[in-house]
Structures are given as C-alpha cells and as structure tokens.
Enzyme design. Structure first.
Site, PDB file in Angstrom:
ATOM      1  N   LYS A 201       5.315   8.405   2.906  1.00 22.62           N
ATOM      2  CA  LYS A 201       5.038   7.292   2.006  1.00 22.62           C
ATOM      3  C   LYS A 201       4.231   7.824   0.828  1.00 22.62           C
ATOM      4  O   LYS A 201       3.139   8.351   0.992  1.00 22.62           O
ATOM      5  CB  LYS A 201       4.267   6.183   2.718  1.00 22.62           C
ATOM      6  CG  LYS A 201       3.956   4.984   1.820  1.00 22.62           C
ATOM      7  CD  LYS A 201       3.218   3.903   2.580  1.00 22.62           C
ATOM      8  CE  LYS A 201       2.891   2.723   1.705  1.00 22.62           C
ATOM      9  NZ  LYS A 201       2.184   1.655   2.447  1.00 22.62           N
ATOM     10  N   ARG A 211       2.473  -5.799  -3.873  1.00 27.38           N
ATOM     11  CA  ARG A 211       1.054  -6.146  -3.815  1.00 27.38           C
ATOM     12  C   ARG A 211       0.812  -7.565  -4.293  1.00 27.38           C
ATOM     13  O   ARG A 211      -0.079  -8.249  -3.794  1.00 27.38           O
ATOM     14  CB  ARG A 211       0.243  -5.112  -4.610  1.00 27.38           C
ATOM     15  CG  ARG A 211       0.243  -3.753  -3.905  1.00 27.38           C
ATOM     16  CD  ARG A 211      -0.394  -2.642  -4.710  1.00 27.38           C
ATOM     17  NE  ARG A 211      -0.267  -1.369  -3.996  1.00 27.38           N
ATOM     18  CZ  ARG A 211      -0.462  -0.185  -4.528  1.00 27.38           C
ATOM     19  NH1 ARG A 211      -0.813  -0.083  -5.815  1.00 27.38           N
ATOM     20  NH2 ARG A 211      -0.318   0.916  -3.804  1.00 27.38           N
ATOM     21  N   LYS A 255       9.508   6.328   1.790  1.00 24.47           N
ATOM     22  CA  LYS A 255       9.186   5.202   0.903  1.00 24.47           C
ATOM     23  C   LYS A 255       8.493   5.738  -0.335  1.00 24.47           C
ATOM     24  O   LYS A 255       7.533   6.506  -0.197  1.00 24.47           O
ATOM     25  CB  LYS A 255       8.274   4.219   1.638  1.00 24.47           C
ATOM     26  CG  LYS A 255       7.900   2.983   0.837  1.00 24.47           C
ATOM     27  CD  LYS A 255       6.993   2.066   1.635  1.00 24.47           C
ATOM     28  CE  LYS A 255       6.630   0.839   0.816  1.00 24.47           C
ATOM     29  NZ  LYS A 255       5.706  -0.058   1.548  1.00 24.47           N
TER      30      LYS A 255
END
Length: 331
Positions: A201, A211, A255
C-alpha cells in the site's frame, strides 16, 4: 515464430467478433469483483459523496439492500468502511473495539439478511476511528507507534471476526501485524477467517475522495509516509509481500491499482499467490470526470481497466464500479 508475413497474419483472428471472443486471453466476470461500500449512522440514509459521484454512504439498512443487489448480479464479496461520527472518534481509536460499532452492526445485518450468500471483507486500521486521522496510535511528536498499534489492530480484528467477518483486511501497513492477527484468530478459534493483507500500500495522491467518504480528510495531521510505501519503490513491495505471506496472509493486495500494475504483475510472478488490486477512489473519480467531460464512455473505460488488472495477474479487483461492471457483465 515459425512463420513470417504473409503466411502469418495476426489480423486473421481479429476479423470477426466470434473469432476475437474465441481467442481472448483474459476474461472478466462478476466473480472477479469486490464492491467497497461506506456505512453511516441512521436509518433510510443515502448520503452522496461529492468527490465520488455516483457513490454514497449508506445506513445499515441500506447496506443490506446493496448486499442483495450484489448477490443478484453475481458479486461475491463486499468491502465495508465506516464513517464514524466525530464524537465517537478519539486519539486511541477506541471505537474500533466497540462490538456495537458501525462496522460490526453492518456485518451482522448483512449476515442476518444474506447468510453465506456473499462474503464480507472488513478494513482493519484505526484511521476511521482516530481523531487525528492516522492509521495508528501516535506519540507526542505525531509519530505512529508500530507495536502499540498492532496490539489495537489485533483487538479490532477479533471484534470484526466475532461479528461475522469472512476476510480481515489490514490496511494500516504496520510491521508484524499479519502474524499477530493470524495468531489471535487461530487462538480464538476463527480458523477459517481469511486475511487479505494490504501488503503493498503506497503513500499515494489517489486517496483523497476515500478520506472524504470516511470523514478523515479534514482530521489528518501530517501524512502517512512513515508507514505507507514510497511510490518509487518496487523491490520493497516484494519484501512486504514475502513477509505478510510468511506471517499467514491468505492473499495480498496492491493499492492503488492502475498506477501500480507493474507491482501486481511482479508479485504474481514472484509468489504465485492470489493477488488483488484496489482501484482506489481517485482512479474512480478520474474515470467519472472523463465521462462528465465527454472524454470517454463509461462502460468501455470501466471494462478496459478491469481487463488490465486481470491481464496483470490479479485474482480480483476492489472497485467502486463493481455494481455497474457486474450488470454489464451479467447481461
């Protein structure tokens, strides 16, 4: 090659639709998709997310309705993320351990309504629960503490497993957390609960709309570069994957997605394990922006990007376009 032009004409097999289908190397089906969903408080709530057009936060009853839609079109798994109310956030993220938090209520509701007809993947990290927006516990200087955070993540994982989660997905990038979580799950009898490790990630610029969705963008103090990976690094990703597999991960994730297809390919080639990619919020938003600007057609863009993940060796993709793609593929 054993032949040259004109004996070899590679266009021969592309001349008709049936022949292109017959020779197609990679296929995408609804079974390749994991659908990320955002949970919020209330009842009968659908709260659209401005930076993710077409994506909403749903109250628990709405999440159940989405799960039933997913089952109808052949999506095998949901990924849940909570939008925790500000008053329930704290420096230590204690709400993550609450057996009646949003995540746990959503897990139980889906399980009660759908049984084992769909899998439930749950995010393990403290950022949806902390008042400072970091994925872990911090010291006075704002540095995220590794070992203390791992202890909290173990408790969070057990809490979600007790609620009925099928796959625990630690997205925090703390060192050693996969082994600690696996030991705890085994010790408590959750032997069939899978771990999908966010193994590679990256500290990416593509996470902004996510977010917004979980309510942490305005809270985040500093950045996450001390624990998420440097986008410049590839060899380090292989080390991260190797460690997570050794500690007991059943599958691994890369990711973001499209900007890191090379990482997904290298992980698959190196380890031969199930590799998943997360087509993150910023990637989704870019496709939607292109569609809105008339620069591309949604159906074609969505399906082509999913093919790219499969061609790179991914077993599946977490994508906010999952329902739309599944409907296209389901016919």
């Amino acid at each position: 090659m054993t032949a040259s032009f004109p004996q070899a004409r590679l266009r021969r097999t592309r001349a008709t639709a049936w022949s292109r289908a017959l020779h197609r190397e990679v296929l995408v089906t609804p079974a390749d998709l994991i659908w990320p969903l955002f949970v919020t408080e209330g009842r009968g709530v659908e709260d659209p997310i401005a930076s993710l057009p077409g994506v909403s936060r749903w109250s628990v009853d709405g999440i159940v309705a989405q799960a039933k839609q997913a089952i109808a079109v052949g999506i095998p798994c949901l990924a849940l993320f909570p939008n925790t109310q500000p008053e329930r956030r704290s420096p230590d993220g204690a709400e993550a351990l609450n057996p009646d938090n949003l995540m746990c209520r959503a897990i139980r509701a889906i399980r009660d309504a759908c049984g084992d007809d769909i899998g439930i993947l749950t995010d393990v990290a403290l950022d949806p629960y902390t008042s400072h927006g970091q994925d872990g516990l911090i010291d006075d200087a704002g540095y995220v503490l590794n070992d203390a955070t791992v202890e909290a993540l173990v408790g969070q994982s057990l809490n979600q497993a007790a609620a009925g989660a099928d796959i625990i997905a630690p997205s925090d990038m703390m060192d050693g957390r996969i082994g600690a979580i696996r030991d705890a799950l085994e010790g408590e009898g959750y032997t069939n609960v899978q771990i999908m490790a966010y193994a590679a990630k990256y500290a990416s610029a593509f996470y902004g709309p996510f977010r917004d969705a979980v309510g942490s963008r305005g809270l985040l103090k500093g950045d996450k570069k001390t624990y998420q990976m440097d986008p410049a690094n590839a060899e380090e990703a292989l080390r991260e994957v190797e460690l997570d597999l050794a500690e007991g991960a059943d599958s691994v994730m890369v990711k973001p997605g499209l900007p890191y297809l090379d990482i997904a390919f290298r992980v698959k080639q190196a380890f031969g394990v199930p590799v998943f990619a997360y087509q993150v919020s910023g990637e989704y938003a870019m496709i939607e922006a292109a569609v809105a600007a008339g620069a591309g057609e949604r159906d074609a863009l969505v399906l082509e990007t999913l093919l790219a993940f499969k061609r790179a060796g991914c077993s599946g993709v977490l994508t906010y376009h999952a329902l739309h793609a599944a409907r296209l593929l389901h016919g």
